[in-house]
Design an enzyme around this catalytic site. Sequence first.
Site, PDB file in Angstrom:
ATOM      1  N   GLN A  35     -18.892  19.496 -27.614  1.00 36.82           N
ATOM      2  CA  GLN A  35     -18.217  19.336 -28.897  1.00 36.82           C
ATOM      3  C   GLN A  35     -19.170  19.090 -30.062  1.00 36.82           C
ATOM      4  O   GLN A  35     -18.791  19.311 -31.215  1.00 36.82           O
ATOM      5  CB  GLN A  35     -17.207  18.191 -28.811  1.00 36.82           C
ATOM      6  CG  GLN A  35     -16.066  18.496 -27.855  1.00 36.82           C
ATOM      7  CD  GLN A  35     -15.067  17.373 -27.764  1.00 36.82           C
ATOM      8  OE1 GLN A  35     -15.282  16.408 -27.059  1.00 36.82           O
ATOM      9  NE2 GLN A  35     -13.963  17.480 -28.487  1.00 36.82           N
ATOM     10  N   HIS A  55     -16.833  32.935 -25.935  1.00 40.27           N
ATOM     11  CA  HIS A  55     -17.518  34.195 -26.233  1.00 40.27           C
ATOM     12  C   HIS A  55     -16.738  35.420 -25.738  1.00 40.27           C
ATOM     13  O   HIS A  55     -16.860  36.488 -26.307  1.00 40.27           O
ATOM     14  CB  HIS A  55     -18.919  34.202 -25.609  1.00 40.27           C
ATOM     15  CG  HIS A  55     -19.845  33.205 -26.240  1.00 40.27           C
ATOM     16  ND1 HIS A  55     -20.989  32.730 -25.622  1.00 40.27           N
ATOM     17  CD2 HIS A  55     -19.794  32.570 -27.439  1.00 40.27           C
ATOM     18  CE1 HIS A  55     -21.589  31.855 -26.408  1.00 40.27           C
ATOM     19  NE2 HIS A  55     -20.883  31.741 -27.520  1.00 40.27           N
ATOM     20  N   ASP A  68     -21.210  27.087 -30.450  1.00 38.33           N
ATOM     21  CA  ASP A  68     -22.590  27.593 -30.443  1.00 38.33           C
ATOM     22  C   ASP A  68     -23.517  26.690 -31.253  1.00 38.33           C
ATOM     23  O   ASP A  68     -24.656  26.449 -30.859  1.00 38.33           O
ATOM     24  CB  ASP A  68     -22.661  29.008 -31.032  1.00 38.33           C
ATOM     25  CG  ASP A  68     -22.066  30.055 -30.095  1.00 38.33           C
ATOM     26  OD1 ASP A  68     -21.543  29.675 -29.024  1.00 38.33           O
ATOM     27  OD2 ASP A  68     -22.126  31.250 -30.443  1.00 38.33           O
ATOM     28  N   ARG A  93     -21.388   6.332 -26.625  1.00 38.99           N
ATOM     29  CA  ARG A  93     -20.946   7.084 -25.454  1.00 38.99           C
ATOM     30  C   ARG A  93     -21.121   8.579 -25.740  1.00 38.99           C
ATOM     31  O   ARG A  93     -20.520   9.100 -26.681  1.00 38.99           O
ATOM     32  CB  ARG A  93     -19.476   6.775 -25.147  1.00 38.99           C
ATOM     33  CG  ARG A  93     -18.941   7.599 -23.994  1.00 38.99           C
ATOM     34  CD  ARG A  93     -17.487   7.280 -23.606  1.00 38.99           C
ATOM     35  NE  ARG A  93     -17.125   8.238 -22.571  1.00 38.99           N
ATOM     36  CZ  ARG A  93     -16.054   9.023 -22.597  1.00 38.99           C
ATOM     37  NH1 ARG A  93     -15.171   8.941 -23.573  1.00 38.99           N
ATOM     38  NH2 ARG A  93     -15.844   9.895 -21.631  1.00 38.99           N
ATOM     39  N   HIS A 138     -18.215  16.018 -19.055  1.00 41.63           N
ATOM     40  CA  HIS A 138     -17.182  16.066 -20.094  1.00 41.63           C
ATOM     41  C   HIS A 138     -16.878  17.541 -20.366  1.00 41.63           C
ATOM     42  O   HIS A 138     -17.035  18.032 -21.467  1.00 41.63           O
ATOM     43  CB  HIS A 138     -17.621  15.308 -21.348  1.00 41.63           C
ATOM     44  CG  HIS A 138     -16.496  14.891 -22.245  1.00 41.63           C
ATOM     45  ND1 HIS A 138     -16.361  13.616 -22.742  1.00 41.63           N
ATOM     46  CD2 HIS A 138     -15.444  15.585 -22.743  1.00 41.63           C
ATOM     47  CE1 HIS A 138     -15.287  13.540 -23.513  1.00 41.63           C
ATOM     48  NE2 HIS A 138     -14.708  14.731 -23.537  1.00 41.63           N
ATOM     49  N   ASN A 182     -14.899  12.526 -17.270  1.00 42.96           N
ATOM     50  CA  ASN A 182     -14.013  12.236 -18.375  1.00 42.96           C
ATOM     51  C   ASN A 182     -12.675  12.942 -18.159  1.00 42.96           C
ATOM     52  O   ASN A 182     -12.626  14.170 -18.088  1.00 42.96           O
ATOM     53  CB  ASN A 182     -14.612  12.731 -19.695  1.00 42.96           C
ATOM     54  CG  ASN A 182     -13.682  12.454 -20.862  1.00 42.96           C
ATOM     55  OD1 ASN A 182     -13.530  11.308 -21.266  1.00 42.96           O
ATOM     56  ND2 ASN A 182     -13.020  13.490 -21.373  1.00 42.96           N
ATOM     57  N   GLU A 183     -11.599  12.170 -18.054  1.00 44.12           N
ATOM     58  CA  GLU A 183     -10.230  12.696 -18.034  1.00 44.12           C
ATOM     59  C   GLU A 183      -9.966  13.734 -16.941  1.00 44.12           C
ATOM     60  O   GLU A 183      -9.734  14.913 -17.226  1.00 44.12           O
ATOM     61  CB  GLU A 183      -9.858  13.270 -19.406  1.00 44.12           C
ATOM     62  CG  GLU A 183      -9.913  12.250 -20.518  1.00 44.12           C
ATOM     63  CD  GLU A 183      -9.335  12.762 -21.839  1.00 44.12           C
ATOM     64  OE1 GLU A 183      -9.007  13.956 -21.926  1.00 44.12           O
ATOM     65  OE2 GLU A 183      -9.194  11.953 -22.765  1.00 44.12           O
ATOM     66  N   ASN A 325      -8.976   6.348 -21.705  1.00 49.01           N
ATOM     67  CA  ASN A 325      -8.782   7.074 -22.962  1.00 49.01           C
ATOM     68  C   ASN A 325      -7.296   7.069 -23.276  1.00 49.01           C
ATOM     69  O   ASN A 325      -6.485   7.493 -22.447  1.00 49.01           O
ATOM     70  CB  ASN A 325      -9.237   8.536 -22.843  1.00 49.01           C
ATOM     71  CG  ASN A 325     -10.742   8.678 -22.704  1.00 49.01           C
ATOM     72  OD1 ASN A 325     -11.473   7.684 -22.740  1.00 49.01           O
ATOM     73  ND2 ASN A 325     -11.201   9.898 -22.559  1.00 49.01           N
ATOM     74  N   TYR A 327      -4.300   7.726 -26.449  1.00 49.52           N
ATOM     75  CA  TYR A 327      -3.988   8.205 -27.792  1.00 49.52           C
ATOM     76  C   TYR A 327      -2.513   8.108 -28.157  1.00 49.52           C
ATOM     77  O   TYR A 327      -2.186   7.921 -29.314  1.00 49.52           O
ATOM     78  CB  TYR A 327      -4.392   9.680 -27.937  1.00 49.52           C
ATOM     79  CG  TYR A 327      -5.880   9.925 -27.907  1.00 49.52           C
ATOM     80  CD1 TYR A 327      -6.630   9.914 -29.075  1.00 49.52           C
ATOM     81  CD2 TYR A 327      -6.544  10.159 -26.707  1.00 49.52           C
ATOM     82  CE1 TYR A 327      -7.993  10.139 -29.060  1.00 49.52           C
ATOM     83  CE2 TYR A 327      -7.913  10.391 -26.674  1.00 49.52           C
ATOM     84  CZ  TYR A 327      -8.632  10.378 -27.856  1.00 49.52           C
ATOM     85  OH  TYR A 327      -9.990  10.586 -27.830  1.00 49.52           O
ATOM     86  N   GLU A 394     -12.036   5.838 -25.169  1.00 51.04           N
ATOM     87  CA  GLU A 394     -11.620   6.669 -26.313  1.00 51.04           C
ATOM     88  C   GLU A 394     -10.298   6.154 -26.840  1.00 51.04           C
ATOM     89  O   GLU A 394      -9.409   5.797 -26.072  1.00 51.04           O
ATOM     90  CB  GLU A 394     -11.409   8.150 -25.933  1.00 51.04           C
ATOM     91  CG  GLU A 394     -12.657   8.915 -25.633  1.00 51.04           C
ATOM     92  CD  GLU A 394     -12.386  10.392 -25.297  1.00 51.04           C
ATOM     93  OE1 GLU A 394     -11.347  10.940 -25.717  1.00 51.04           O
ATOM     94  OE2 GLU A 394     -13.227  10.971 -24.598  1.00 51.04           O
TER      95      GLU A 394
END
Length: 499
Positions: A35, A55, A68, A93, A138, A182-183, A325, A327, A394
Amino acid sequence: MKTPIVILLLAYFCKGQQLSFDSNFRFGVATASYQVEGAWNIDGKGESIWDHLTHTQSSYIVDGSNGDIACDAYHKTAEDVQRLVDLGVDFYRFSISWPRIFPSGHRNYINQAGIDYYNGLIDELLAHNITPMVTMYHWDLPQSLQEIGGWPNPLLVNYFVDYADVLFSSFGDRVKEWITFNEPVQVCSDAYSTGGLAPAYTQDGIGGYLCSYTLLMAHARTYELYNNNYRDTQNGRVGITLSASWGYPASNSDEDVEAAENFLQFKVGWFAHPIFSSTGDFPTVMKERIAQLSQEEGFPRSRLPSFTDEEVALLKGSSDFFGLNHYTTNECSVLPEEDAIRPSQQADHGALCVQPPGTEVGGSDWLYVVPEGIRNLLNWIRTEYDNPEVMITENGFSDRDGDLNDCRRINYFNEYLQNVLEAIEDGCNVTTYTAWSFMDNFEWMKGYSEKFGLYYVDFNDDDRPRTPKMSAYVFKNIIQTRVIDTTYTPDGFEVCAAE
Ligand SMILES: *[C@@H]1O[C@H](CO)[C@@H](O)[C@H](O)[C@H]1NC(C)=O
């Protein structure tokens, strides 16, 4: 007879008192390699499933974009660490890109330039007294491993442990906090059941469950490796980060109450129960329902793989903390029979979970603002898994405009952190809080359209300049003062309108 009155008075005075975070409660911010790093083919890095998807099938990404260059964090270590110093965080993190370390996906060749990059970041953090908290996976799987099936292929257990071994031996002298995955729910369900993440496969009710077996065993074998070869000399901690929404029943009916509980067991218990419960293994309700529905659907065996006794034992207790995490919150009712696609994970749990009525929606269509949801979830984890240490790895809020006067994000942090304080009062062992995210970044299938950052990033400028939003200063103020001051307005920003 007088005791109840004393308790009432105590409750009254305690409620009037402002809660604050202990001096040893830790705050940080988070990112993930794909990310933010960019440099997708620089210095020998191999192709990941996200490079490949963006891509070759860019229509999967709402704005047709890719990672990219992303935030070009690969080239901005010193200045980004300075921003972390400015924020006053205790830790950062970040995740390591597997194909940057093993370009072929395998241990036959280790890319020294990749090792050097993470050494540079780790050393720069430590030189500024910021603890590195490292996620091993991740989501950027080497494409070569996808081509042999990806996570549904149980051979990936060995390949992941090969990778983890190199990370421990290369960085473990300085990295003391490791998160294997992660997740997992997103890694398995979204990627292999519903197609919402790379590699965007859609074998609903099959792919995700196969993936979960591999991922859990890869986690447990990595934990075992650390115990056997590294813990004595490195003295670190190894855990896993699970995503968990809160879900509550839409009515008092037995069906809705059961649906909400099934939702939690199938989404949280799926990965938490094997690791954190006293009995281990997948939740009983999951094993029973999936076995039953699989039989009805004509499968010769349950679509959910099973663990051997030895595997159950190895998984149990294989995490030094519960990485969380969180939200959003959903309101759950029983899924009407006629709406159930068979086979599917949703039919398996039998819950229909939607936006709670009247709630604010963030810049992501799944993010509903329900601050007490985090308190309810933390208490559910406390009772379900005998009060593990929870590190919130998170929590955060998205918008689409990137406004620097980001009052909705500030309100989210203030209210969610207030509920974290109340959960601690309730007896939950929460030691750590991580804001997602340090800066705006590539939000997977949503490209750059959804922004979670404390720092705004101008993706139209080749230099990717970062600018602190108002929330960055508010977060810094919370870290410094240990209290939530909803009236705090940093210099140069407009006062947020009262709620
Ligand atoms: C919270 O967890 C930490 C780490 O496991 C432990 O040392 C501490 O005693 C726990 N605190 C409570 C109140 O259970």
